[in-house]
Design a protein around this motif. Structure first.
Motif, PDB file in Angstrom:
ATOM      1  N   GLN A 202      -1.472  38.216   9.960  1.00 24.27           N
ATOM      2  CA  GLN A 202      -1.438  36.830   9.321  1.00 24.27           C
ATOM      3  C   GLN A 202      -0.019  36.180   9.392  1.00 24.27           C
ATOM      4  O   GLN A 202      -0.202  35.134   9.796  1.00 24.27           O
ATOM      5  CB  GLN A 202      -2.084  36.856   8.161  1.00 24.27           C
ATOM      6  CG  GLN A 202      -3.656  37.392   8.144  1.00 24.27           C
ATOM      7  CD  GLN A 202      -4.161  37.469   6.837  1.00 24.27           C
ATOM      8  OE1 GLN A 202      -3.579  37.901   6.007  1.00 24.27           O
ATOM      9  NE2 GLN A 202      -5.542  37.404   6.719  1.00 24.27           N
TER      10      GLN A 202
ATOM     11  N   GLY B 144     -11.704  38.051   3.422  1.00 24.06           N
ATOM     12  CA  GLY B 144     -10.795  36.979   2.820  1.00 24.06           C
ATOM     13  C   GLY B 144      -9.439  37.665   2.069  1.00 24.06           C
ATOM     14  O   GLY B 144      -9.505  38.739   2.135  1.00 24.06           O
ATOM     15  N   PRO B 145      -8.783  36.787   1.476  1.00 21.14           N
ATOM     16  CA  PRO B 145      -7.686  37.409   0.609  1.00 21.14           C
ATOM     17  C   PRO B 145      -7.916  38.558  -0.379  1.00 21.14           C
ATOM     18  O   PRO B 145      -6.852  39.538  -0.700  1.00 21.14           O
ATOM     19  CB  PRO B 145      -7.045  36.319   0.009  1.00 21.14           C
ATOM     20  CG  PRO B 145      -8.204  35.239  -0.233  1.00 21.14           C
ATOM     21  CD  PRO B 145      -9.246  35.743   1.058  1.00 21.14           C
ATOM     22  N   ARG B 146      -9.105  38.679  -0.706  1.00 22.97           N
ATOM     23  CA  ARG B 146      -9.190  39.821  -1.757  1.00 22.97           C
ATOM     24  C   ARG B 146      -9.174  41.160  -1.144  1.00 22.97           C
ATOM     25  O   ARG B 146      -8.704  42.011  -1.884  1.00 22.97           O
ATOM     26  CB  ARG B 146     -10.670  39.402  -2.399  1.00 22.97           C
ATOM     27  CG  ARG B 146     -10.718  39.641  -3.833  1.00 22.97           C
ATOM     28  CD  ARG B 146     -12.288  39.344  -4.180  1.00 22.97           C
ATOM     29  NE  ARG B 146     -12.409  37.951  -3.785  1.00 22.97           N
ATOM     30  CZ  ARG B 146     -13.403  37.344  -4.323  1.00 22.97           C
ATOM     31  NH1 ARG B 146     -14.266  37.714  -5.397  1.00 22.97           N
ATOM     32  NH2 ARG B 146     -13.824  36.184  -3.872  1.00 22.97           N
TER      33      ARG B 146
ATOM     34  N   THR C  51      -7.219  42.454   1.710  1.00 24.25           N
ATOM     35  CA  THR C  51      -6.191  42.414   2.867  1.00 24.25           C
ATOM     36  C   THR C  51      -5.237  43.531   2.928  1.00 24.25           C
ATOM     37  O   THR C  51      -4.950  43.803   1.611  1.00 24.25           O
ATOM     38  CB  THR C  51      -5.057  41.131   2.676  1.00 24.25           C
ATOM     39  OG1 THR C  51      -6.260  39.930   2.689  1.00 24.25           O
ATOM     40  CG2 THR C  51      -4.331  41.188   3.858  1.00 24.25           C
TER      41      THR C  51
ATOM     42  N   SER D 136       1.224  37.910  -3.085  1.00 27.28           N
ATOM     43  CA  SER D 136      -0.225  38.539  -2.285  1.00 27.28           C
ATOM     44  C   SER D 136       0.111  39.586  -1.510  1.00 27.28           C
ATOM     45  O   SER D 136      -0.741  40.414  -1.168  1.00 27.28           O
ATOM     46  CB  SER D 136      -0.690  37.002  -1.464  1.00 27.28           C
ATOM     47  OG  SER D 136       0.374  36.858  -0.570  1.00 27.28           O
TER      48      SER D 136
END
Lengths: 524, 329
Positions: free
Chosen positions: A226, A214-216, A218, A46
């Motif tokens: 975070q 959201g995480p898409r 970042t 990620s």
């Protein structure tokens, strides 16, 4: 002469001290971060997605901003109309516009309940979805289209009017002018404009925090936040900070390599006679581009005012307290940036011609590549063993904000100091004017403009900053941008709109006061 | 002549300081707990009536941010009590070594047995997707139906919010190995992933999504506080993951007795009767007055899912990276 030498040493010493502070803030904090990373942490998939997303959104944002700026700048370059001057001035506004306020305005226009979705709804289309990559890019284009337009407009206006006249006498069509005059200019200016916007977008934080969805979506900056704020994984935060610095340094290197145009703002009022573009089609197209660009810029601003006005005078006490705190932070940043920039500028002048001068000036610009969150993380790591970082959140914010606006201050002050010293220095020397007397009678009156501009810019940027404060702020010592973000996060949109308008007013007022103050009686 | 005046001034200030010198108990909690409409103000009033102290709530972010804040401050923290972690975070919280045993015994009305020496529950609930009956006439009955529907949902980021983490573990506990596949499907329905619960619920109320990840008890708020019975929670036949919200005493507290007193107060009727209609959760100890009218209309999940704190901590990282890679693509 001995005394003159001591004076010189003092100026150089102060400049070197200021440079040392900047060095500690940029490379020092980075060193602290690197030391803490210890290579024990690993970047997960990620994190790499965050790196890819950072580069992707910055590339798209820069590409779209620059591409759209071409027709807008061309239209502005060849048309005269009432309000043209105002519009060009407004193109400078997004620079001091607090990011989080702009996001609020964009949501009011492009959000699911915003103007655009309502408009689409009339025709039976589904509402526009702003969260995610396109929302982030949209916000970045909002901020950078004006900048790109100014940079390109500068390029257009630097084409001598004689050439356009010559082209007209040769019977050039608009297409010929484009090929012979405009395209060569664009080839020179476009890469620089692209790189500047790319660099700005790689450190984007507040936009992605609010619109990422959201995480898409970042960015590395957000991933640092975070890792720090939610996982308290200092090792990973440190590693990400190194990645962020590498991206920033690479982008800055790219900027040095490509020639970056300067938006000095002078001479944007001349419009060359352009008979080849006098046709109706061209005029309509130009009017459409200018109209669209103006609407894109002004609608969100208008919505902030419209939605914020009802709540402006009934803001919760927490917002008022945050506003006061923000003003103090902004004023402190303005003072601090001058305390750093003035000695640096004097030292650069005194050392002119020597290599050290170049180094000092380059150091001052170093914070362009540094990210506020990396600085914040580094300061946290350095402070943590000796003091409570949460208690120091506001002073740290002041320091980081000052460091971030230092390059702009230097840009204004270094040439100004050189000009004043070059013209009046020998006279002042012959009068034996030194030390404070020299500062008061020679420098301050003549440097009022750049000092006012630098302080105003630093105050406005600091006022709107939502970066390092988000890292370790106590809710009880939130600044106005953080308080505004918290209201948005609680979905209290009415209060958020009011707070947004207040923040906008404060940032613009601070800039205006300093900048204005610098212009009073300064016609030397 | 001036000195007596100054001396009098100093005395007056000293007197004022003395008068203020009630012991202060600082409680870190999540933001919505301290909001005007949350339990905070009522709890503060009720406890200050009996404690002869100044109770200070500090909103320090949602869920994981609350814990990270405590870790950030370490032993220097001003907090005496941390209220608002849940069982998915207690293993990590215990691992910090910052908490001391609570030593309180109570007979809890929880669907699970409770014997954690460090953390004391104050309320609980089931996670559920909440919808508007008038807009969604046929709500999905399980995750598969939700995935196959054309409904839009808002969820919370598991890294920052406890409902978000709850959903992560809900999917993991219900589907195990198949979780990534479920997430791939769910992501098609997700409008946005918010940082916290308030933002997500606000967006749902504004009509930005058809369903929102919340609690089976959320419709009670609309029914009781607003007289609006259009909101409902969708019952899923895979079962519903539970959340048990807890508080713990900070070991470095300079008010340990007061902290103990607060924790005992927390499981008493005075505190517990405030919970259902302010935090909109089930009280950990049902007060003598029972549950408020309206709670009987809520759905009762056939199956309660809950990992033990240790399991939850073990599962969290794997489930999180599954979610991130499903969401990142």
């Amino acid at each position: 002469m001995a005394e003159r030498g001591r004076q010189l040493n003092l100026a150089v010493g102060a400049g070197i001290a200021a440079a040392a502070v900047v060095l500690a803030l940029t490379l020092g904090t980075l060193g602290a971060v690197a030391w803490r990373a210890e290579f024990a942490a690993r970047l997960g998939p990620s994190d790499w997605a965050a790196v890819r997303f950072t580069l992707l959104q910055a590339t798209l944002s820069a590409l779209i901003s620059v591409t759209l700026a071409i027709p807008v700048a061309r239209a502005l370059a060849r048309r005269r109309f009432a309000g043209r001057g105002v519009l060009i001035t407004l193109l400078g506004a997004p620079f001091i516009l607090p990011v989080i306020v702009a996001v609020l305005g964009l949501l009011a226009v492009f959000g699911r309940a915003g103007l655009l979705s309502q408009f689409l709804g009339w025709f039976g289309f589904p509402p526009f979805r702003i969260y995610g990559l396109h929302g982030v890019v949209l916000a970045h284009v909002f901020f950078n289209l004006p900048l790109a337009t100014r940079l390109l407009l500068q390029g257009w206006l630097e084409i001598p009017a004689e050439r356009f006249r010559l082209a007209a006498s040769l019977g050039f069509s608009a297409r010929d002018v484009g090929r012979e005059l405009e395209r060569p200019m664009l080839r020179e200016v476009l890469p620089g404009a692209f790189v500047v916007i790319f660099v700005i977008c790689t450190t984007s934080f507040a936009v992605v925090l609010a619109l990422g969805g959201g995480p898409r979506a970042t960015t590395v900056e957000l991933a640092i936040y975070q890792a720090f704020r939610f996982d308290f994984d200092l090792g990973r935060a440190a590693l990400l900070a190194l990645v962020q610095f590498a991206i920033g340094a690479a982008a800055a290197g790219l900027a040095l390599w490509v020639q970056v145009p300067q938006a000095t703002g002078g001479g944007l009022d001349r419009v060359a006679e352009r008979p080849e573009a006098a046709g109706m089609g061209h005029r309509i197209a130009d009017a459409a581009w200018i109209g669209l660009a103006a609407a894109f810029l002004l609608l969100p601003l208008g919505m902030i005012v419209l939605r914020g006005a009802p709540a402006l005078f009934s803001l919760p006490p927490a917002v008022q307290a945050a506003a006061l705190r923000s003003v103090v932070v902004a004023l402190s940043s303005a003072v601090l940036v001058l305390a750093l920039a003035l000695p640096l500028a004097f030292a650069v002048w005194h050392l002119r011609g020597r290599r050290l001068a170049g180094w000092l000036e380059a150091l001052g610009y170093l914070s362009v590549a540094a990210s506020p969150l990396v600085m914040g993380t580094g300061l946290f790591i350095l402070l943590y063993p000796v003091a409570d970082p949460v208690a120091l959140a506001l002073p740290v914010t002041v320091v980081v904000n000052a460091a971030m606006s230092l390059p702009f201050a230097l840009r204004a002050l270094v040439p100004a100091v050189a000009r004043v010293e070059g013209r009046f220095g020998p006279l002042a020397d012959s009068l034996g004017m030194r030390g404070l007397a020299r500062l008061r009678h020679l420098h301050l009156p003549r440097l009022r403009r750049p000092i006012g501009f630098s302080a105003g810019l630093a105050a406005a940027l600091s006022m709107g900053d939502l970066g390092v404060i988000a890292l370790f702020a106590d809710p009880e010592q939130a600044t106005l941008p953080l308080q505004l973000y918290r209201l948005m996060a609680a979905y209290r949109m009415e209060d958020a709109a009011g707070a947004g308008l207040l923040l906008l007013i404060l940032a613009v007022t601070l800039f205006w006061m300093f900048d204005r103050g610098g212009r009073v009686n300064a016609d030397t | 002549m001036r000195y007596p005046i100054i001396a009098a001034g100093i005395l007056a200030i000293a007197g004022a300081v003395q008068a203020q010198e009630k012991p202060e108990l600082t409680v870190y909690t999540y933001d919505s707990f301290v909001s005007d409409w949350g339990p905070g103000p009522q709890v503060e009033k009720a406890f200050e009536e009996i404690c002869d102290c100044d109770l200070k709530f500090v909103g320090a972010g949602d869920g994981a941010a609350l814990l990270a804040r405590l870790r950030l401050e370490g032993e220097r923290t001003r907090a005496d009590v941390v209220l608002g972690l849940d069982t998915n975070l207690t293993a990590a919280a215990a691992g910090t070594g910052l908490f001391a045993p609570h030593g309180v015994e109570a007979s809890f009305d929880l669907p699970v047995a409770w014997d954690d020496p460090l953390f004391l529950p104050f309320d609980w609930g089931y996670f559920a997707f909440v919808y508007d009956r008038t807009k969604v006439p046929n709500p999905p009955r399980n995750f598969a139906e939700l995935i196959d529907s054309d409904l839009s949902i808002v969820i919370q980021d598991p890294r920052s919010s406890t409902p978000g983490l709850g959903l992560l573990l809900w999917v993991k506990s219900a589907f195990g190995e198949r979780a990534p596949e479920i997430w791939e499907g769910l992501n098609r329905r997700v409008v946005t992933v918010t940082k916290g619960w308030s933002e997500a619920y606000g967006m749902f109320l504004e009509g930005e999504a058809d369903m929102v990840l919340s609690y089976t008890t959320s419709p009670a708020y609309h029914l009781i506080a607003e007289g609006d019975d259009t909101k409902a929670a969708a019952a899923f036949d895979e079962g519903h993951y539970m959340q048990v919200e807890v508080a713990g005493k900070v070991a470095s507290s300079d008010q340990p007795e007061l902290a103990d007193k607060f924790l005992r107060f927390m499981v008493s009727d005075a505190f517990q009767s405030i919970i259902p209609t302010t935090n909109w959760m089930y009280p950990a100890v049902v007060p003598a007055s029972g549950l408020p009218d309206g709670f009987e209309t809520l759905i009762q999940p056939e199956k309660a899912l809950l990992y033990s704190p240790e399991e939850a901590q073990r599962m969290r990282d794997a489930a999180l990276s599954e979610w991130l890679s499903a969401a990142g693509n």
